[in-house]
Each structure stands twice: as C-alpha cells, then as structure tokens.
Design a protein around this motif. Structure first.
Motif, PDB file in Angstrom:
ATOM      1  N   PHE A  48      -3.261  -7.470  10.324  1.00 14.62           N
ATOM      2  CA  PHE A  48      -2.905  -7.404   8.902  1.00 14.62           C
ATOM      3  C   PHE A  48      -3.103  -8.758   8.235  1.00 14.62           C
ATOM      4  O   PHE A  48      -3.461  -8.845   7.075  1.00 14.62           O
ATOM      5  N   LEU A  51      -6.701  -9.229   7.442  1.00 15.39           N
ATOM      6  CA  LEU A  51      -7.034  -8.322   6.350  1.00 15.39           C
ATOM      7  C   LEU A  51      -6.662  -8.958   5.012  1.00 15.39           C
ATOM      8  O   LEU A  51      -7.424  -8.951   4.056  1.00 15.39           O
ATOM      9  N   MET A  52      -5.472  -9.527   4.981  1.00  9.68           N
ATOM     10  CA  MET A  52      -4.992 -10.130   3.738  1.00  9.68           C
ATOM     11  C   MET A  52      -5.793 -11.375   3.390  1.00  9.68           C
ATOM     12  O   MET A  52      -6.117 -11.601   2.230  1.00  9.68           O
ATOM     13  N   GLY A  56      -7.419 -10.364   0.266  1.00  5.24           N
ATOM     14  CA  GLY A  56      -6.246 -10.601  -0.571  1.00  5.24           C
ATOM     15  C   GLY A  56      -6.557 -10.861  -2.030  1.00  5.24           C
ATOM     16  O   GLY A  56      -5.817 -10.450  -2.913  1.00  5.24           O
ATOM     17  N   VAL A 149      -8.666  -4.764  -2.509  1.00  3.06           N
ATOM     18  CA  VAL A 149      -7.585  -5.119  -1.588  1.00  3.06           C
ATOM     19  C   VAL A 149      -6.633  -3.935  -1.374  1.00  3.06           C
ATOM     20  O   VAL A 149      -6.189  -3.676  -0.249  1.00  3.06           O
TER      21      VAL A 149
END
Lengths: 209, 168
Positions: A48, A51-52, A56, A149
């Motif tokens: 995660f 991913l951010m 983001g 996002v």
C-alpha cells in the motif's frame, strides 16, 4: 498468510494469465478490427505504501471497469483506461472521441465502458476457467470514472483482507493503428487471498500430471 | 478555500495513521470506500490522520500490529490511546471524517450495505465508544476523495476529480 510464491508457480501463474489476457486481447482485436499486441504478463506484489507513493498525487481522471468473478475462484478483473486510450477506442467503436465527463455522465457512454469491460474481462475469465478446469462465473460489470489514485486504491484494495500488500497479475496491451490514435491499457487479475491458494493447487495438479 | 499548502504536508498511506505535532498539514489520497478520519486536540497542536480500509479487525489478527491501522475498530482504539498516553483525555478531542464512497455499483453478495457505508458506521461507533465527538463528515456518494487537514484552522479540505474542492 504469506504472499511469496516460488519460481515454478510464478511461471504457471503467468502462463494462466497469458491465456486469459490472450483471449481478451483477441476479442478486443475482433471488436476493433485492428491488431492488438500484448506485453508478457507480470506478477506483481505491491505494498500500500508503494501504491501511495506512486499514484498519491495522480489527479488525472481515468476510467475503470470492474468485473467480479466467483465460483472456485473469487476476485475481480480490473481494466484501466486513460483519456487517450478512450479516445482511440471510441474512435473505432463509435467514430468519435469521448471525454471522461461524457463517459461518466452519459448513460450510453457509461454502458459502452461497462460493455468493453464485460467483453474483455469475460473472455479473460472464461479462458482461465478452461485452462484451470476451475468453475468461474462472472457477475455484472461495473464502471467508474475518477482520479487515478482513487481508482488504483479502490481496485487493489478490493481483495486480500489480511495483508498490507496486494498480489496481482498485470497484462498490458496496445493497439497502434486505430483511426483515433494508439490505445493501450491494463488488465489486472486480482483473486482474493484464499483463491490464490486454490489457483496454485490447481496449477500444481497440472504440473504433477 | 485554497489554503492547502503546495508542498509541505505529512502523507498518510493506506492502512496507516500519522501524527502532526507542529501544525504540519496531513494528507491522504484517493479515498474510495476507505475512510480518512482526523482526531485532533481541540485547543492544541496535536492531530492524527488515519486511512482506514475496512470496518472490523478479524479476531485472529488483533495482535498483528502491522495490520491494526487497516481497520476502523483497532485503528481508532490505538489513536485514542496515543492521545491518552500523552495525558490528553477524550473530552479535549474532536474528529472529522470523509470517504466511504461506493465507486463501483457492485454488490458484494454477503452484505446489503456497501463497504463504504459500513466503514463510516464503524468509525462512528468507535468514536462513540471512546467519547470523541464527530464534528463533521463528508461521506458516501460515488466519488473518490483526497483529503488534507490543517491543524491550524481545524479545516478538513476535500478534493475530488476535476479539482472540485470543499471544506468541512
């Protein structure tokens, strides 16, 4: 649960995904009347956090189609399109470009997006079911137009409850000779955690045969 | 409305919470069905933002410290304890939240209510359990949200697709 997968399973998983996305790309090519090429499937484990940091700040608006599947395996097939992809695809399908706002608010355009997802993801799942001899059925497709996002977060957090990372198979496709330009996109195959075990067991039986 | 500073903020990842001790802004991006919740000191500098994915921690994962921030119940519990440990009681705290959308019209089969709705309910329940008042919320709908909290003004700024913005 542990998400590490040894090499031979990785190869088998990729092969299964290749068969799924191969048939999906074939249907797309028939739909567009133009050749569609595909990059080799990649097995990805993304935390995660990654991913951010990667998405983001991406406020770019994209379109996504989501097709849930259930049966022996449960999860989703997820498709993502940028504005350029949509323009090129719509150019072939309806003869003009389409804005993201239209895709979102015009019911006909929205259902075009869902139908696109339905045809491609449906082909993916039925090829995979044939290959693995597992029972897999698809539920009704759904589509969304939103910030990149949000789409990434929402797609990747749909499954795999007890991890902070997500494992999926990604296929990239491209069609360069469309009247409206080049279209490309991604298929993400996201089984839930339990389904990964089922899929691995079925592939193992195949190896041992 | 655009008092969201361009550069300096603390980024909160999914399944995580972070504290701002010196009025730095807190941000989390791309909330779909997830909830972004801020718990802050009503007169003071300390603020915490969490990015919560699911309503309740499975019982066999309660001891898993890596995972507690993913769920509404365990995340709120840990944040409230974080304040209590610094001698800031619940009555000096307040909360705001946003998110809990249903971006895809998919029924999960098992549940009638969307995961976003259940997330919002679970956060409210947990806040109530620890007597932290929820002063404002922007939840539901079908759009993703990126949120920024400014501890100076206690405003929570919410950004959606195409740059649409509001504050609560």
């Amino acid at each position: 649960m542990n998400l590490t997968i040894d090499d031979r399973f990785e190869d088998m998983l990729k092969e299964a995904a290749n068969i799924g996305s191969g048939r999906a790309v074939n249907s797309l090519s028939l739909l567009l009347g133009e050749p569609v090429s595909m990059k080799p499937v990649q097995l990805k484990v993304v935390s995660f956090q990654e991913l951010m940091s990667e998405y983001g700040d991406k406020e770019e608006v994209m379109a996504a189609s989501l097709l849930p599947f259930y049966g022996d395996l449960e999860g989703i097939v997820y498709l993502l399109f940028s504005q350029d992809d949509i323009n090129a695809l719509a150019g072939s399908l309806i003869g003009r470009s389409v804005t993201m706002k239209e895709l979102e608010t015009d019911p006909y355009m929205h259902s075009m997006l869902m139908e696109l997802g339905n045809i491609l993801s449906g082909a993916y799942i039925s090829a995979l079911a044939d290959f693995t001899s597992l029972n897999m059925q698809t539920a009704a497709p759904s589509a969304a137009v939103d910030m990149a996002v949000s789409l990434w977060n929402e797609g990747l957090t749909y499954t795999q409850e007890t991890q902070n990372e997500v494992l999926f198979l990604e296929s990239e496709w491209k069609s360069a000779s469309l009247p409206g330009g080049t279209a490309s996109g991604r298929f993400l195959f996201l089984p839930d955690a339990a389904s990964f075990q089922v899929l691995l067991r079925s592939l193992e039986e195949k190896i041992n045969d | 409305m655009t008092s969201i500073s361009a550069g300096l903020y603390i980024r909160v990842g999914m399944s995580d919470w972070k504290a701002s001790t010196d009025k730095e802004q807190l941000r989390t991006s791309g909330l779909g069905s997830c909830i972004g919740v801020v718990i802050y000191q009503r007169s003071g500098a300390l603020a915490v933002m969490a990015h919560i994915l699911l309503p309740a921690c499975p019982e066999n994962q309660l001891e898993n410290t890596q995972l507690r921030a993913k769920f509404a119940d365990t995340s709120i519990e840990d944040i409230v304890h974080f304040f209590h440990k610094q001698n800031i009681p619940s009555r000096k705290l307040a909360a705001k939240m946003a998110g809990g959308a249903q971006m895809f019209a998919v029924s999960s089969g098992r549940e009638n209510k969307s995961i976003g709705f259940r997330n919002a309910e679970a956060v409210k329940e947990a806040l109530q359990l620890y007597s932290v008042p929820l002063l404002a919320e922007d939840t539901g709908g079908d759009k993703g949200r990126t949120i920024t909290f400014d501890p100076g003004s206690a405003n929570l700024y919410i950004r959606k697709a195409y740059g649409e913005e509001n504050a609560i």
